[in-house]
Scaffold this active site. Structure first.
Site, short mmCIF file in Angstrom:
data_model
loop_
_atom_site.label_atom_id
_atom_site.label_comp_id
_atom_site.label_asym_id
_atom_site.label_seq_id
_atom_site.Cartn_x
_atom_site.Cartn_y
_atom_site.Cartn_z
N PRO A 1 93.09 12.79 1.14
CG PRO A 1 92.34 14.62 -0.08
CD PRO A 1 91.94 13.68 1.01
CD GLU A 2 98.49 9.23 2.59
OE1 GLU A 2 99.71 9.36 2.77
OE2 GLU A 2 97.89 8.15 2.72
#
Length: 271
Positions: free
Chosen positions: A2-3
């Site tokens: 996840p960014e």
């Protein structure tokens, strides 16, 4: 992994259910995450959650006694659930609230983290040396130009350096460089002010748009209400090596930079 947009979407999803709620229990089923989960039940039980913030890709759950520092790692997720929700495999931590709900941390690969800080979080070793947030005024052309001055590293590697700017991971570094027309291997210190100005603007616009769309759907990520993000359909280069450029029709090239996949258009992106 996840960014920043996915982490921010998670923050927005869980915050309304946590803020001003009292913690009645902290259940740690498996404390062997990226770092050992500290035994903080005595510190946090009875505390009221004051706010839920994000710094880089860390979620900060604030109480008067201290702050829980949560990182989703490669496959972690946070869900708001009823107290009596059955436990599933990889459900490692529950933050139980007085309102009949709980915050559940699930992480199949266990590269995530749940830590505790009683000092101002800026003093925590994981947060102390982080660069500016990309969606704030602190990330600007003057700051970026100064940070890149004299650097011979590839611009993509610098853009992903959390000491220069936080939260621009592999997906969005690919996308921002494409939008700015900058080759990912360009020597960072030699990029002129005009192109850096475009890059700053594109980073801000792309991240903001990704957050608005609900985050990018990757194999392991769903946001706090279980719905997928919708930004993946808007990607121009990431994951599209060998496909045609959406701008000029040229075949996109794919290389490895810093052990990460890097996709670009050799015509649209110049050095």
């Amino acid at each position: 992994m996840p960014e920043l947009p996915e982490v921010e979407v998670t923050r927005q999803g869980i915050a309304p259910f946590l803020v001003e709620q009292t913690v009645v229990d902290l259940v740690i089923r498996n404390g062997s995450l990226r770092w050992p989960v500290p035994e903080i039940a005595k510190q946090i039980i009875g505390q009221v959650i004051r706010q839920v913030r994000r710094r880089a890709k860390y979620l900060l759950i604030d109480t008067d006694a201290g702050t829980s520092i949560v990182h989703l790692g490669m496959s972690g997720s946070l869900r708001i659930l009823p107290h009596d929700t059955p436990v599933e495999k990889h459900d490692h931590i529950d933050l139980v609230l007085a309102n009949g709900r709980l915050l559940r941390f699930n992480d199949p690969r266990r590269f995530g983290a749940w830590l505790w800080c009683e000092l101002p979080e800026e003093a925590h070793p994981l947060l102390a040396k982080l660069g500016p947030e990309p969606l704030t005024d602190a990330f600007n052309i003057a700051q970026l130009a100064a940070a890149l001055a004299g650097k011979k590293k590839a611009i993509k590697l610098c853009l992903m350096d959390n000491h220069i700017v936080v939260g621009v991971g592999n997906i969005y570094a690919n996308e921002a460089l494409f939008a700015a027309g900058i080759h990912p291997e360009a020597e960072a210190g030699k990029i002129d002010i005009e192109r850096l100005s475009v890059l700053v603007a594109e980073v801000k616009q792309i991240l903001a748009h990704a957050i608005k769309q609900g985050g990018t759907t990757l194999k392991d990520f769903t946001n706090a209400d279980g719905k997928p993000g919708y930004f993946a359909q808007k990607l121009h280069v990431y994951g599209r090596g060998g496909e045609t450029c959406t701008s000029c029709g040229n075949l996109l090239s794919e290389i490895r930079l810093g052990q990460r996949s890097t996709v670009f258009c050799g015509i649209c992106q110049t050095r």
